[in-house]
Design an enzyme around this catalytic site. Structure first.
Site, short mmCIF file in Angstrom:
data_model
loop_
_atom_site.label_atom_id
_atom_site.label_comp_id
_atom_site.label_asym_id
_atom_site.label_seq_id
_atom_site.Cartn_x
_atom_site.Cartn_y
_atom_site.Cartn_z
N GLY A 271 -116.68 1.77 -32.20
CA GLY A 271 -116.80 2.90 -33.12
C GLY A 271 -117.63 4.08 -32.66
O GLY A 271 -117.52 5.17 -33.23
N GLU A 313 -117.17 -4.32 -29.24
CA GLU A 313 -115.92 -3.97 -28.56
C GLU A 313 -115.65 -2.47 -28.63
O GLU A 313 -114.74 -2.02 -29.31
CB GLU A 313 -114.75 -4.77 -29.13
CG GLU A 313 -114.69 -4.73 -30.63
CD GLU A 313 -113.69 -5.70 -31.24
OE1 GLU A 313 -113.32 -6.69 -30.60
OE2 GLU A 313 -113.32 -5.46 -32.40
N PRO A 314 -116.44 -1.69 -27.87
CA PRO A 314 -116.19 -0.25 -27.81
C PRO A 314 -114.94 0.07 -26.99
O PRO A 314 -114.61 -0.66 -26.05
CB PRO A 314 -117.43 0.28 -27.11
CG PRO A 314 -117.94 -0.86 -26.30
CD PRO A 314 -117.57 -2.11 -27.02
N GLY A 315 -114.28 1.14 -27.35
CA GLY A 315 -113.13 1.61 -26.57
C GLY A 315 -113.38 3.04 -26.11
O GLY A 315 -113.66 3.32 -24.95
N ARG A 353 -103.54 13.47 -30.01
CA ARG A 353 -104.71 13.48 -30.90
C ARG A 353 -104.86 14.78 -31.70
O ARG A 353 -105.14 14.72 -32.89
CB ARG A 353 -106.01 13.18 -30.13
CG ARG A 353 -106.02 11.79 -29.48
CD ARG A 353 -107.40 11.30 -29.14
NE ARG A 353 -108.16 10.97 -30.32
CZ ARG A 353 -109.04 11.73 -30.88
NH1 ARG A 353 -109.34 12.91 -30.37
NH2 ARG A 353 -109.67 11.33 -31.96
N CYS A 384 -90.76 20.86 -28.79
CA CYS A 384 -90.04 21.65 -29.79
C CYS A 384 -90.63 21.38 -31.16
O CYS A 384 -90.00 20.73 -32.01
CB CYS A 384 -88.57 21.27 -29.78
SG CYS A 384 -87.85 21.59 -28.19
N GLU A 385 -91.84 21.81 -31.35
CA GLU A 385 -92.54 21.56 -32.60
C GLU A 385 -93.69 22.56 -32.70
O GLU A 385 -94.53 22.62 -31.80
CB GLU A 385 -93.06 20.11 -32.56
CG GLU A 385 -93.76 19.70 -33.78
CD GLU A 385 -93.43 18.26 -34.19
OE1 GLU A 385 -92.40 17.70 -33.78
OE2 GLU A 385 -94.23 17.71 -34.95
N TYR A 413 -107.14 6.93 -26.08
CA TYR A 413 -106.04 7.16 -27.03
C TYR A 413 -105.18 8.36 -26.65
O TYR A 413 -104.63 9.02 -27.51
CB TYR A 413 -106.59 7.31 -28.46
CG TYR A 413 -107.49 6.16 -28.85
CD1 TYR A 413 -106.96 4.89 -29.05
CD2 TYR A 413 -108.87 6.31 -28.98
CE1 TYR A 413 -107.78 3.81 -29.39
CE2 TYR A 413 -109.70 5.24 -29.31
CZ TYR A 413 -109.14 4.00 -29.51
OH TYR A 413 -109.94 2.94 -29.83
#
Ligand code: LLP
Length: 460
Positions: A271, A313-315, A353, A384-385, A413
């Site tokens: 987190g 468990e950090p990511g 993100r 195309c957005e 991520y």
């Protein structure tokens, strides 16, 4: 708090790099630890000129700095040794970026691995991770994922009753090691999509029902409940919820003991946030670990129980700041009095993100490091957005088509949530450090894009 570097940049009007040294915490740095400006006035990472890397490996390109990733692993590991007198184990939450090379690096650094699917588990095992240090998560694990995890000998973090029943029905020679994930009921400030600590969450057991679940598990002798798990959420800057977590988890531990379980492990989740822009001021890895340890030690002392083994468990805070994405600048559209759009050759498919969480990131122009930042442009992806905007109102030096624009802190991520939207091939990733620039993810080709397409006979 705005760092002195941001202020310096405003005064001099030039692009800047933070002065983060390896003693400081990688998650507090906007750029990888090895980033510097070389004598060509170009951005260099891991000893390599970013524009040379793009020439060699193509664009867009994920550039992963090995030294930053290893430093973050060591800072977590060493901080637990410093602040926790009992046993500890840091796991890498591999959902942040799961691929062979990253799993191999964290394994070399003696971290275990948190996997969320059979696919992540397969990759971790192929990379040589020790199954005894792998923990399988998920709120809806399939039967085949559960079998795969049990056969591999990893621990399963159970999330619901169906899963407990399924595991108990599997034929195995030895006990299946499980941990129990409980919703901690602790709120914190972060984007609502990445909050998991509050009661209204799809993850984990309701804390008001833990005793019933302990009774339920005790019916199944083939399951060995070794630990308890909680995860509050992601990209968190406040320490209070993590300070409080120890007390909450020790209460559950005491209840489990009353139900005849010997809980050896407490997993406090991940987190810790990272710095995506000058306005972000996350605590250091050291401060986060100290807070978690203090909370748990105090709660154990108050309850007069021995210290369990602590797992975290950090990511994001392990890998997020270790990577940048290099793009090539393309077309520019100026709408007088309104906005200038500067388009790059990637976008929401390699970095989802901004469009998903409205995250604000920072960019620099790698081949114009000493030029004054006199332009305000909105950096647009090529999808195309209309929402495919990487950065709104970025301040940059004036650019030309072909320049190398670098978006910072894209290690967590980004690749793991990437897609082939608009049939864009995924970028390559290169690992830099130790006088080596090594491909760790090959760029996808058009052939790759149709590899799993099938044309039925009547359409040929
Ligand atoms: N443990 C569990 C059970 C998790 O669900 C997560 C993240 C972590 C650990 C690692 O959290 P971290 O240290 O990275 O904050 N895609 C989102 C983030 C989703 C987080 C999912 N779970 C984003 O890009 O912000």
């Amino acid at each position: 708090m705005v760092s002195t570097h941001a202020l310096e940049a405003q005064n001099t009007g030039r692009q800047y790099l933070t002065d983060i040294t390896p003693e400081r915490s990688p998650n507090q740095s906007l750029v990888p630890l090895t980033a510097k400006v070389n004598d060509r006035d170009h951005l260099e990472i891991g000893g390599y000129d970013v524009t040379d890397l793009v020439q060699q490996f193509g664009s867009p390109l994920y550039i992963l700095d090995e030294a930053s990733l290893r430093t973050a692993c060591r800072q977590y590991r060493d901080a637990f040794k410093r602040y926790y007198p009992g046993e500890s184990q840091v796991l890498y939450a591999s959902k942040a970026w799961n691929c062979l090379a990253v799993c191999a690096i964290v394994t070399q650094e003696e971290l275990g691995i948190d996997v969320a699917t059979g696919g992540e588990l397969f990759t971790a095992l192929q990379a040589g991770a020790n199954p005894r240090k792998i923990y399988l998560h998920g709120n809806n694990k399939s039967l085949s994922e559960l079998k795969f995890a049990v056969e591999s000998g990893c621990t399963i973090v159970v999330d619901n009753r169906l899963e407990i029943e399924t595991l108990a029905s599997l034929k195995t020679d030895s006990c299946i090691q499980i941990m129990m994930r409980i919703t901690p009921g602790l709120d914190c400030h972060t984007h609502e999509y990445i909050r998991t600590g509050h009661i209204d969450s799809k993850f984990g057991f309701d804390p008001n029902q833990v005793e019933e679940v302990f009774k339920f598990i005790s019916q199944y002798p083939s399951l060995s409940l070794v630990g308890l798990h909680a995860h509050i959420g992601s990209q968190i800057f406040e320490l209070q919820a993590h300070q409080d977590l120890g007390g909450v988890m020790v209460q559950w531990l005491n209840k489990a003991t009353q139900h005849g379980f010997t809980i050896k492990e407490i997993n406090v989740g991940g987190g810790l946030g990272i710095r995506y822009n000058e306005g972000d001021d996350p605590p250091s890895i050291d401060e986060w670990v100290k807070t978690v340890c203090d909370g748990l030690i105090q709660a154990c002392q108050a309850a007069n129980i021995p210290l369990p083994k602590v797992l975290a468990e950090p990511g994001r805070s392990l890998i997020g700041s270790s990577c940048v994405t290099a793009y090539t600048v393309g077309s520019k559209k100026t709408i007088p009095g309104i906005r200038t759009y500067l388009s790059v050759d990637g976008g929401m498919s390699d970095n989802p993100r901004p469009i998903t969480y409205q995250s604000i990131c920072r960019a620099i122009v790698a081949n114009r490091m000493s030029e004054p930042m006199t332009e305000t442009v909105t950096i647009a992806g090529k999808h195309c957005e209309s929402g495919d905007i990487l950065i709104k109102d970025a301040t940059l030096p004036p650019t030309q088509p072909g320049d190398t624009l670098v978006v910072m802190a894209t290690g967590a991520y980004n690749y793991s949530m990437s897609s082939n939207y608009n049939r864009l091939a995924r970028p390559a990733a290169v690992l830099v450090g130790n006088s080596n620039a090594a491909l760790i993810l090959q760029r996808e080709t058009y052939e790759d894009l149709i590899r799993y397409d099938r044309l039925p006979a009547h359409l040929k």
